[in-house]
Write a protein that holds these residues in place. Structure first.
Motif, PDB file in Angstrom:
ATOM      1  N   PHE A  17      32.081 -46.413-140.788  1.00  0.00           N
ATOM      2  CA  PHE A  17      33.464 -46.050-140.449  1.00  0.00           C
ATOM      3  C   PHE A  17      33.485 -45.054-139.298  1.00  0.00           C
ATOM      4  O   PHE A  17      34.252 -45.203-138.341  1.00  0.00           O
ATOM      5  CB  PHE A  17      34.164 -45.464-141.671  1.00  0.00           C
ATOM      6  N   HIS A  18      32.640 -44.027-139.375  1.00  0.00           N
ATOM      7  CA  HIS A  18      32.603 -43.038-138.298  1.00  0.00           C
ATOM      8  C   HIS A  18      32.134 -43.676-136.994  1.00  0.00           C
ATOM      9  O   HIS A  18      32.640 -43.343-135.914  1.00  0.00           O
ATOM     10  CB  HIS A  18      31.679 -41.886-138.676  1.00  0.00           C
ATOM     11  N   GLY A  19      31.181 -44.592-137.083  1.00  0.00           N
ATOM     12  CA  GLY A  19      30.722 -45.267-135.882  1.00  0.00           C
ATOM     13  C   GLY A  19      31.838 -46.062-135.222  1.00  0.00           C
ATOM     14  O   GLY A  19      32.002 -46.041-133.995  1.00  0.00           O
ATOM     15  N   GLU A  20      32.615 -46.745-136.033  1.00  0.00           N
ATOM     16  CA  GLU A  20      33.754 -47.505-135.506  1.00  0.00           C
ATOM     17  C   GLU A  20      34.775 -46.570-134.864  1.00  0.00           C
ATOM     18  O   GLU A  20      35.341 -46.878-133.805  1.00  0.00           O
ATOM     19  CB  GLU A  20      34.397 -48.309-136.633  1.00  0.00           C
ATOM     20  N   THR A  21      35.010 -45.436-135.499  1.00  0.00           N
ATOM     21  CA  THR A  21      35.956 -44.469-134.943  1.00  0.00           C
ATOM     22  C   THR A  21      35.472 -43.949-133.592  1.00  0.00           C
ATOM     23  O   THR A  21      36.241 -43.891-132.617  1.00  0.00           O
ATOM     24  CB  THR A  21      36.153 -43.294-135.916  1.00  0.00           C
ATOM     25  N   ILE A  22      34.203 -43.561-133.517  1.00  0.00           N
ATOM     26  CA  ILE A  22      33.660 -43.043-132.262  1.00  0.00           C
ATOM     27  C   ILE A  22      33.741 -44.098-131.160  1.00  0.00           C
ATOM     28  O   ILE A  22      34.141 -43.815-130.034  1.00  0.00           O
ATOM     29  CB  ILE A  22      32.200 -42.587-132.456  1.00  0.00           C
ATOM     30  N   ALA A  23      33.378 -45.328-131.507  1.00  0.00           N
ATOM     31  CA  ALA A  23      33.307 -46.387-130.499  1.00  0.00           C
ATOM     32  C   ALA A  23      34.663 -46.918-130.075  1.00  0.00           C
ATOM     33  O   ALA A  23      34.851 -47.309-128.921  1.00  0.00           O
ATOM     34  CB  ALA A  23      32.448 -47.535-131.033  1.00  0.00           C
ATOM     35  N   GLN A  24      35.646 -46.912-130.988  1.00  0.00           N
ATOM     36  CA  GLN A  24      36.888 -47.635-130.719  1.00  0.00           C
ATOM     37  C   GLN A  24      38.154 -46.784-130.741  1.00  0.00           C
ATOM     38  O   GLN A  24      39.197 -47.229-130.260  1.00  0.00           O
ATOM     39  CB  GLN A  24      37.034 -48.769-131.728  1.00  0.00           C
ATOM     40  N   ARG A  25      38.094 -45.574-131.290  1.00  0.00           N
ATOM     41  CA  ARG A  25      39.335 -44.822-131.488  1.00  0.00           C
ATOM     42  C   ARG A  25      39.363 -43.484-130.761  1.00  0.00           C
ATOM     43  O   ARG A  25      40.396 -42.811-130.788  1.00  0.00           O
ATOM     44  CB  ARG A  25      39.558 -44.583-132.994  1.00  0.00           C
ATOM     45  N   ALA A  33      24.032 -43.517-129.648  1.00  0.00           N
ATOM     46  CA  ALA A  33      22.884 -43.948-130.449  1.00  0.00           C
ATOM     47  C   ALA A  33      23.228 -43.901-131.932  1.00  0.00           C
ATOM     48  O   ALA A  33      24.106 -43.143-132.362  1.00  0.00           O
ATOM     49  CB  ALA A  33      21.663 -43.080-130.161  1.00  0.00           C
ATOM     50  N   VAL A  34      22.495 -44.711-132.712  1.00  0.00           N
ATOM     51  CA  VAL A  34      22.627 -44.735-134.169  1.00  0.00           C
ATOM     52  C   VAL A  34      21.229 -44.682-134.761  1.00  0.00           C
ATOM     53  O   VAL A  34      20.321 -45.373-134.280  1.00  0.00           O
ATOM     54  CB  VAL A  34      23.354 -46.004-134.661  1.00  0.00           C
ATOM     55  N   ALA A  35      21.056 -43.858-135.800  1.00  0.00           N
ATOM     56  CA  ALA A  35      19.771 -43.777-136.496  1.00  0.00           C
ATOM     57  C   ALA A  35      19.962 -44.029-137.984  1.00  0.00           C
ATOM     58  O   ALA A  35      20.914 -43.528-138.586  1.00  0.00           O
ATOM     59  CB  ALA A  35      19.126 -42.415-136.283  1.00  0.00           C
ATOM     60  N   ASP A  36      19.055 -44.814-138.546  1.00  0.00           N
ATOM     61  CA  ASP A  36      19.040 -45.048-139.996  1.00  0.00           C
ATOM     62  C   ASP A  36      17.637 -45.498-140.374  1.00  0.00           C
ATOM     63  O   ASP A  36      17.084 -46.401-139.740  1.00  0.00           O
ATOM     64  CB  ASP A  36      20.063 -46.128-140.382  1.00  0.00           C
ATOM     65  N   PRO A  37      17.031 -44.856-141.381  1.00  0.00           N
ATOM     66  CA  PRO A  37      15.662 -45.218-141.749  1.00  0.00           C
ATOM     67  C   PRO A  37      15.518 -46.608-142.366  1.00  0.00           C
ATOM     68  O   PRO A  37      14.405 -47.139-142.423  1.00  0.00           O
ATOM     69  CB  PRO A  37      15.261 -44.132-142.754  1.00  0.00           C
ATOM     70  N   VAL A  38      16.611 -47.197-142.830  1.00  0.00           N
ATOM     71  CA  VAL A  38      16.546 -48.557-143.365  1.00  0.00           C
ATOM     72  C   VAL A  38      16.318 -49.532-142.214  1.00  0.00           C
ATOM     73  O   VAL A  38      17.099 -49.570-141.261  1.00  0.00           O
ATOM     74  CB  VAL A  38      17.845 -48.925-144.110  1.00  0.00           C
ATOM     75  N   PRO A  39      15.245 -50.316-142.263  1.00  0.00           N
ATOM     76  CA  PRO A  39      14.933 -51.222-141.160  1.00  0.00           C
ATOM     77  C   PRO A  39      16.109 -52.154-140.823  1.00  0.00           C
ATOM     78  O   PRO A  39      16.670 -52.803-141.707  1.00  0.00           O
ATOM     79  CB  PRO A  39      13.739 -52.037-141.676  1.00  0.00           C
ATOM     80  N   GLY A  40      16.496 -52.167-139.570  1.00  0.00           N
ATOM     81  CA  GLY A  40      17.557 -53.052-139.095  1.00  0.00           C
ATOM     82  C   GLY A  40      18.962 -52.521-139.273  1.00  0.00           C
ATOM     83  O   GLY A  40      19.910 -53.094-138.729  1.00  0.00           O
ATOM     84  N   ALA A  41      19.160 -51.429-140.021  1.00  0.00           N
ATOM     85  CA  ALA A  41      20.514 -50.936-140.309  1.00  0.00           C
ATOM     86  C   ALA A  41      21.215 -50.433-139.054  1.00  0.00           C
ATOM     87  O   ALA A  41      22.383 -50.750-138.811  1.00  0.00           O
ATOM     88  CB  ALA A  41      20.467 -49.834-141.365  1.00  0.00           C
ATOM     89  N   ALA A  42      20.509 -49.656-138.248  1.00  0.00           N
ATOM     90  CA  ALA A  42      21.124 -49.123-137.025  1.00  0.00           C
ATOM     91  C   ALA A  42      21.459 -50.250-136.061  1.00  0.00           C
ATOM     92  O   ALA A  42      22.571 -50.307-135.510  1.00  0.00           O
ATOM     93  CB  ALA A  42      20.195 -48.113-136.369  1.00  0.00           C
ATOM     94  N   ILE A  46      25.227 -51.415-134.661  1.00  0.00           N
ATOM     95  CA  ILE A  46      25.478 -51.501-133.219  1.00  0.00           C
ATOM     96  C   ILE A  46      25.971 -52.888-132.845  1.00  0.00           C
ATOM     97  O   ILE A  46      26.917 -53.053-132.068  1.00  0.00           O
ATOM     98  CB  ILE A  46      24.201 -51.130-132.439  1.00  0.00           C
ATOM     99  N   SER A  47      25.348 -53.912-133.420  1.00  0.00           N
ATOM    100  CA  SER A  47      25.769 -55.289-133.163  1.00  0.00           C
ATOM    101  C   SER A  47      27.172 -55.544-133.696  1.00  0.00           C
ATOM    102  O   SER A  47      28.006 -56.180-133.043  1.00  0.00           O
ATOM    103  CB  SER A  47      24.773 -56.257-133.805  1.00  0.00           C
ATOM    104  N   GLN A  48      27.437 -55.041-134.897  1.00  0.00           N
ATOM    105  CA  GLN A  48      28.760 -55.212-135.515  1.00  0.00           C
ATOM    106  C   GLN A  48      29.855 -54.578-134.667  1.00  0.00           C
ATOM    107  O   GLN A  48      30.952 -55.134-134.529  1.00  0.00           O
ATOM    108  CB  GLN A  48      28.731 -54.584-136.900  1.00  0.00           C
ATOM    109  N   ALA A  53      24.331 -49.278-127.425  1.00  0.00           N
ATOM    110  CA  ALA A  53      23.827 -48.007-127.948  1.00  0.00           C
ATOM    111  C   ALA A  53      22.368 -48.151-128.339  1.00  0.00           C
ATOM    112  O   ALA A  53      21.889 -49.249-128.618  1.00  0.00           O
ATOM    113  CB  ALA A  53      24.658 -47.570-129.163  1.00  0.00           C
ATOM    114  N   LYS A  54      21.660 -47.031-128.348  1.00  0.00           N
ATOM    115  CA  LYS A  54      20.274 -47.018-128.786  1.00  0.00           C
ATOM    116  C   LYS A  54      20.202 -47.083-130.311  1.00  0.00           C
ATOM    117  O   LYS A  54      21.095 -46.575-131.002  1.00  0.00           O
ATOM    118  CB  LYS A  54      19.580 -45.734-128.313  1.00  0.00           C
ATOM    119  N   ALA A  55      19.116 -47.653-130.808  1.00  0.00           N
ATOM    120  CA  ALA A  55      18.890 -47.709-132.256  1.00  0.00           C
ATOM    121  C   ALA A  55      17.596 -46.981-132.591  1.00  0.00           C
ATOM    122  O   ALA A  55      16.567 -47.179-131.941  1.00  0.00           O
ATOM    123  CB  ALA A  55      18.816 -49.147-132.731  1.00  0.00           C
ATOM    124  N   TYR A  56      17.667 -46.116-133.589  1.00  0.00           N
ATOM    125  CA  TYR A  56      16.496 -45.378-134.063  1.00  0.00           C
ATOM    126  C   TYR A  56      16.343 -45.587-135.564  1.00  0.00           C
ATOM    127  O   TYR A  56      17.337 -45.768-136.276  1.00  0.00           O
ATOM    128  CB  TYR A  56      16.663 -43.874-133.823  1.00  0.00           C
TER     129      TYR A  56
END
Length: 339
Positions: A17-25, A33-42, A46-48, A53-56
């Protein structure tokens, strides 16, 4: 600074939700950039969001990225403090979801580090940015209901999900912490001095022995004489219920509610209205507003409306509540509660 480059830590429900707000509102912000330790989550988020943006997978790599101006933290609660301290050390402004920390040692370190380095830290106490709560605060601060005497704040979640995975004391550290901040916000200038709490597992009594408490009531006494109650329950079958009331010597103010809209239905079944069943629906404007305010504060070097010190006070009440439940006794806030 044309746009604030923001790094987001956490690509889960709130992070998305916060990512959508930053990107669109937020026109003044850029989701860098987005970071998340779960593989593929970031990469998935970003794709959604369809952003460049960078992914970590390592949040520390994101925090150390020199192109990032500010960090938004929406990772699991027990990781908040270490991420906040790392961001401050790198000289980056921080927005952190509540709780900022889960013990006073960490909270004190954050307040000290923020003050020493003059780095802005804002905590996600969204009710400060909800129109009704903000208006209530303004009215109370201007003395329009006299001296507050009785207060109450309520949080009732619509459904208890994944009960077995909920960490111990969550009802105080992650739910009622909103209500503790609300009581502070709606009693401006007053400080809490004593806490008494009771809690039980009424929705899932079978999980009580494993540490789940799903219902709680807390009494808070303030140094201006105000007596306040905060209550929480993890399952209100009628919807997501967030409300507050302040009774003063010259009147009363209420804020919050549960309605999906102002529409009321009158028919052969009686009178009814639709209710919100999700926090991001009920508090949509507040969630967006808190990040908008954060970006504005960073760009224009303004103080936050929900500071690290505010978060420390709310945590003190939460920790005192836990001690009260354990001991079945009132707890003085001047005691050093460390959990």
């Amino acid at each position: 600074m044309n746009k604030l480059n923001i790094g987001l830590i956490g690509a889960g429900r709130m992070g998305a939700f916060h990512g959508e707000t930053i990107a669109q509102r937020l026109p003044q912000a850029n989701l860098y950039a987005v970071a998340d330790p779960v593989p593929g989550a970031a990469k998935g988020l970003i794709s959604q969001l369809d952003v460049n943006a960078k992914a970590y997978t390592d949040p520390m790599e994101l925090i150390q990225d020199p192109c990032i101006d500010a960090v938004v933290i929406a990772s699991p609660a027990r990781t908040h403090a270490s991420n906040v301290l790392a961001a401050i050390k790198q000289g980056k402004a921080v927005f952190c979801e509540k709780p900022m920390a889960v013990n006073l040692k960490e909270a004190n370190e954050i307040v000290h580090a923020s003050d020493e380095s003059n780095i802005l830290v804002q905590v996600g106490f969204n009710r400060r940015f909800e129109k009704g709560f903000y208006s209530a605060h303004t009215e109370i601060a201007s003395g329009k209901i006299g001296t507050p005497q009785l207060m109450k704040s309520t949080t009732r979640d619509p459904k208890l999900n994944r009960a077995e995975s909920i960490p111990e004391w969550t009802i105080f550290l992650e739910t009622l912490i909103h209500d503790f901040d609300t009581l502070m916000y709606l009693n401006p200038g007053a400080k809490p001095v004593e806490v008494y709490a009771i809690a039980d597992a009424l929705i899932r009594p079978d999980l009580k022995d494993s540490g789940l408490l799903d219902t709680a009531v807390v009494t808070v006494k303030f140094d201006n004489g105000t007596i306040a109650t905060a209550e929480a329950n993890f399952q209100a079958v009628y919807g997501y219920d967030v409300r507050a009331e302040v009774f003063g010597s010259e009147g009363m103010i209420t804020a919050g509610g549960i309605r999906e809209s102002s529409m009321t239905r009158y028919n052969h079944n009686g009178v009814s209205f639709d209710t919100c069943r999700y926090d991001q629906d009920l508090l949509f404007d507040a969630y967006v507003g808190e990040l908008r305010s954060f970006v504005d504060c960073v760009i224009h070097n303004k103080p936050s409306l929900a500071t690290a010190n505010d978060a420390r006070y709310a945590l003190k009440i939460a920790l005192a509540s836990i001690e009260s439940v354990k001991s079945n006794l009132p707890i003085k806030l001047d005691q050093h509660v460390l959990i």
